[in-house]
Design a protein around this motif. Structure first.
Motif, PDB file in Angstrom:
ATOM      1  N   THR A  50       0.839  -1.192   0.000  1.00  0.00           N
ATOM      2  CA  THR A  50       0.000   0.000   0.000  1.00  0.00           C
ATOM      3  C   THR A  50       0.872   1.240   0.000  1.00  0.00           C
ATOM      4  O   THR A  50       2.099   1.145   0.086  1.00  0.00           O
ATOM      5  CB  THR A  50      -0.944   0.001   1.230  1.00  0.00           C
ATOM      6  N   GLU A  51       0.238   2.380  -0.093  1.00  0.00           N
ATOM      7  CA  GLU A  51       0.956   3.657  -0.134  1.00  0.00           C
ATOM      8  C   GLU A  51       0.597   4.476   1.095  1.00  0.00           C
ATOM      9  O   GLU A  51      -0.568   4.592   1.445  1.00  0.00           O
ATOM     10  CB  GLU A  51       0.572   4.414  -1.397  1.00  0.00           C
ATOM     11  N   THR A  53       1.444   8.279   3.206  1.00  0.00           N
ATOM     12  CA  THR A  53       2.056   9.612   3.120  1.00  0.00           C
ATOM     13  C   THR A  53       2.750   9.909   4.446  1.00  0.00           C
ATOM     14  O   THR A  53       2.214   9.623   5.521  1.00  0.00           O
ATOM     15  CB  THR A  53       0.995  10.690   2.853  1.00  0.00           C
ATOM     16  N   GLN A  76      10.714   0.385   2.273  1.00  0.00           N
ATOM     17  CA  GLN A  76       9.981   0.058   1.054  1.00  0.00           C
ATOM     18  C   GLN A  76      10.417  -1.291   0.500  1.00  0.00           C
ATOM     19  O   GLN A  76       9.588  -2.094   0.048  1.00  0.00           O
ATOM     20  CB  GLN A  76      10.192   1.168   0.010  1.00  0.00           C
ATOM     21  N   ASN A  81       5.710  -1.644   0.408  1.00  0.00           N
ATOM     22  CA  ASN A  81       4.895  -0.434   0.487  1.00  0.00           C
ATOM     23  C   ASN A  81       5.616   0.753  -0.145  1.00  0.00           C
ATOM     24  O   ASN A  81       6.840   0.739  -0.283  1.00  0.00           O
ATOM     25  CB  ASN A  81       4.552  -0.106   1.939  1.00  0.00           C
ATOM     26  N   THR A  82       4.851   1.768  -0.478  1.00  0.00           N
ATOM     27  CA  THR A  82       5.421   2.977  -1.068  1.00  0.00           C
ATOM     28  C   THR A  82       5.210   4.147  -0.112  1.00  0.00           C
ATOM     29  O   THR A  82       4.112   4.319   0.437  1.00  0.00           O
ATOM     30  CB  THR A  82       4.743   3.306  -2.411  1.00  0.00           C
ATOM     31  N   VAL A  83       6.253   4.940   0.068  1.00  0.00           N
ATOM     32  CA  VAL A  83       6.174   6.120   0.924  1.00  0.00           C
ATOM     33  C   VAL A  83       6.129   7.370   0.067  1.00  0.00           C
ATOM     34  O   VAL A  83       7.028   7.616  -0.735  1.00  0.00           O
ATOM     35  CB  VAL A  83       7.382   6.194   1.881  1.00  0.00           C
ATOM     36  N   MET A  84       5.052   8.121   0.218  1.00  0.00           N
ATOM     37  CA  MET A  84       4.952   9.424  -0.439  1.00  0.00           C
ATOM     38  C   MET A  84       5.474  10.449   0.565  1.00  0.00           C
ATOM     39  O   MET A  84       4.804  10.803   1.537  1.00  0.00           O
ATOM     40  CB  MET A  84       3.504   9.722  -0.813  1.00  0.00           C
ATOM     41  N   ASP A  85       6.695  10.907   0.345  1.00  0.00           N
ATOM     42  CA  ASP A  85       7.372  11.767   1.310  1.00  0.00           C
ATOM     43  C   ASP A  85       7.101  13.245   1.027  1.00  0.00           C
ATOM     44  O   ASP A  85       7.258  13.713  -0.098  1.00  0.00           O
ATOM     45  CB  ASP A  85       8.878  11.500   1.265  1.00  0.00           C
ATOM     46  N   LYS A 352      -4.067   0.899   5.333  1.00  0.00           N
ATOM     47  CA  LYS A 352      -2.880   1.664   5.710  1.00  0.00           C
ATOM     48  C   LYS A 352      -2.425   1.440   7.144  1.00  0.00           C
ATOM     49  O   LYS A 352      -1.287   1.766   7.486  1.00  0.00           O
ATOM     50  CB  LYS A 352      -3.140   3.164   5.494  1.00  0.00           C
TER      51      LYS A 352
END
Length: 447
Positions: A50-51, A53, A76, A81-85, A352
Motif C-alpha cells: 500500500t501507499e 504519506t 519500502q 509499500n510505497t512512501v509518499m514523502d 494503511k
C-alpha cells in the motif's frame, strides 16, 4: 520544543545526561531484537502493498536527510509499500503548515513532529492515535523504547514514539579564535570573559556571534533566560494581570533581563550586520566559512557541518555557552522533543494501518536509530550503536561528558501564538522600538 509532569521531565533529563555521556559506546544488538525485526518484515511483506504519506522535518538541508532516505528505501524494500514523502525543513512556517493540514483534513498517515505544546491542537482534536491504543492491536509496538522517556500530552497519554533527542550548546570556530589569540572556551567560561572575547573578535574584523534574529532568535533566548535565573526555574513562565499588564515578579524579571542582555549584544555590534534580515542558513554559513566565531545551535547541526564542510571539521568544536549569575556553563538544554505520530486517518484505514505501524517501528528500530545518532539522546532500551566519531562529533561527546545539568526549553511550554509573537518582537526589543516588558506582555497575553 509539553505539558509534562515535573516528575516525568526530571526523569527524562536525568536519563538524558547519562545517555549523553555514554552514547558513543558500541553495543551488540540482542538476538531477540534481530529476530523480531525479521519476523515483522516477513509479516509486512506478506501484506498487500500500500501507499502511505509521511511528513517529517528531514528536509533537503537537514544533516540526517540521507539517513532518512536510506531508512525509507529499506522500509519500502522490506515491505513492498510505497512512501509518499512530503518532508521539509523544520521552522515556524513548516509547523504552521502541518497544523493547517490537520485542520483541513489533509494530514499525512505518519507525522514526525514536535511532542510538546505544538502538538496539542491535533491531539486535542483527536487526529492522532495514542500508543496504548495501538498496543491493543500491536502489543510489541515501540517496546524497544523506555516508556518513561516518552512525552506525555496534556491528557496524560503518550502519542509519539520518540526519535533521537537533542542538546543545544555553543559551536566555536577555532580558526577564528586562534587568529584573535583567544582560547577555546572551557567549562568555566563566564559572561564577562565572553563579552571581552567578543570585543576582541570584533576589533579583529570578524563577527563575534553568528545568529539570525529574524529566523532563529530562540537559541539565544533560552540561554539568556537561564543566565538570569537557574536551570531549576528555566520552565517558569511570566503572567499578565486582568489588564494585560506584566506581573512583576522574579519570573518576569528574569525574562526582562534576558531580553535586555540580547539587546546589549546587539548594541555592542556583536551580531551580524544583517541579523534582522538574514536567514539562519546565511549566518550558519558565516560561521562555517570562518567569518564568525560563535554559534549557538543544536546537535542536529553537527550533521550539517559533516555533510557540507567535511574538509573543515578540524576548524570547529563544541564548547559551552558562557555563564552568568547562578548558572554554570556546564548546564545546557536538551531532551527528546520529536517523535513519530500515527494519525487517526491512517489508523481507521484497513489498508494503511499495518503499513503505518510498520513504518514507525522501522524508523525507530535500534538498527535505524543508530544511523541517525552520534551524540544525541535516545530512549532506546539498548542504546544506539553509532559508528566511529569524527573530530567534531568527538568534540561534542567530550563537551557532553562535562555537562552537569540539562533541562528542556521554556518555549516548548508556551503556545505557538505566544512563541511567534515573542520571537517576532525580539527584533523590536534589540532596536529599542519596544521594551522587553512590552514584548513579554504582548506574547504572554496569547499564551
Amino acid at each position: 520544543m509539553k505539558r509534562k509532569s515535573l516528575v516525568a521531565m526530571l526523569v527524562v533529563f536525568a536519563m538524558s545526561v547519562s545517555l549523553l555521556a555514554g552514547c558513543g559506546s558500541k553495543t551488540e544488538k540482542p538476538a531477540e531484537t534481530t529476530k523480531k525485526t525479521e519476523e515483522s518484515k516477513g509479516d509486512a511483506k506478506a501484506a498487500e502493498p500500500t501507499e502511505i504519506t509521511v511528513v517529517t522535518s528531514y528536509g533537503g538541508d537537514d544533516g540526517n536527510r540521507q539517513n532518512y532516505e536510506n531508512a525509507v528505501a529499506s522500509y519500502q524494500e522490506a515491505t513492498g509499500n510505497t512512501v509518499m514523502d512530503a518532508s521539509a525543513t523544520s521552522n515556524e512556517e513548516w509547523k504552521a503548515k502541518v497544523l493547517t493540514d490537520f485542520e483541513t483534513g489533509t494530514e499525512p498517515d505518519v507525522l514526525f513532529f514536535f511532542t510538546n505544546a505544538d502538538a496539542e491542537p491535533f491531539i486535542e482534536a483527536g487526529k492522532v492515535v495514542d500508543i496504548a491504543t495501538i498496543r491493543e492491536t500491536y502489543p510489541e509496538y515501540a517496546d524497544n523504547m523506555k516508556d518513561s522517556m516518552m512525552a506525555a500530552a496534556a491528557d496524560g497519554k503518550n502519542y509519539a514514539v520518540p526519535s533521537s533527542g537533542f542538546w543545544e550548546n555553543m559551536f566555536v570556530n577555532k580558526k577564528v579564535l586562534a587568529d584573535c589569540n583567544i582560547e577555546v572556551p572551557g567549562p568555566d567560561y563566564t559572561w564577562d570573559q565572553f563579552l571581552a572575547d567578543c570585543q576582541t573578535i570584533k576589533d579583529k574584523g570578524y563577527t563575534p556571534i553568528a545568529v539570525s534574529l529574524f529566523e532563529v532568535p530562540h537559541y539565544w533566548f533560552e540561554f539568556v533566560l537561564m543566565n538570569n535565573g537557574t536551570m531549576a526555574n528555566q520552565l517558569e513562565v511570566p503572567a499578565v494581570d486582568a489588564d494585560g499588564k506584566l506581573v512583576e515578579d522574579t519570573v518576569s524579571e528574569k525574562w526582562v533581563n534576558g531580553l535586555n542582555d540580547m539587546k546589549d549584544l546587539y548594541e555592542k555590534g556583536f551580531f551580524p550586520e544583517n541579523t534582522l534580515t538574514a536567514k539562519d542558513a546565511d549566518t550558519v554559513q558565516l560561521f562555517a566559512e570562518g567569518e564568525a566565531a560563535f554559534l549557538i545551535d543544536g546537535s542536529w547541526k553537527v550533521g550539517h557541518f559533516v555533510d557540507n564542510y567535511a574538509d573543515q571539521l578540524e576548524d570547529y568544536a563544541i564548547s559551552y555557552v558562557p555563564a552568568k549569575g547562578e548558572r554554570k556553563a556546564t548546564e545546557a538544554l536538551g531532551g527528546i522533543s520529536m517523535g513519530y505520530f500515527i494519525t487517526k486517518k491512517a489508523w481507521d484505514d484497513p489498508a494503511k494501518q499495518a503499513a503505518a505501524v510498520a513504518f514507525v517501528e522501522h524508523m525507530t528500530s535500534d538498527e535505524i536509530m543508530s544511523t541517525f545518532v552520534t551524540t544525541e539522546v535516545t530512549a532506546l532500551k539498548n542504546g544506539a550503536s553509532p559508528e566511529g566519531l569524527n573530530s567534531l562529533q568527538q568534540s561534542a561527546a567530550d563537551a557532553n561528558n562535562n555537562i552537569t545539568g540539562i533541562t528542556g526549553a521554556v518555549q516548548d511550554t508556551i503556545t505557538s501564538e505566544c512563541k511567534t509573537d515573542l520571537f517576532a518582537n525580539i527584533q523590536h526589543v534589540v532596536t529599542g522600538e519596544m521594551t522587553a516588558e512590552e514584548a513579554i506582555a504582548s506574547a504572554i497575553a496569547l499564551n
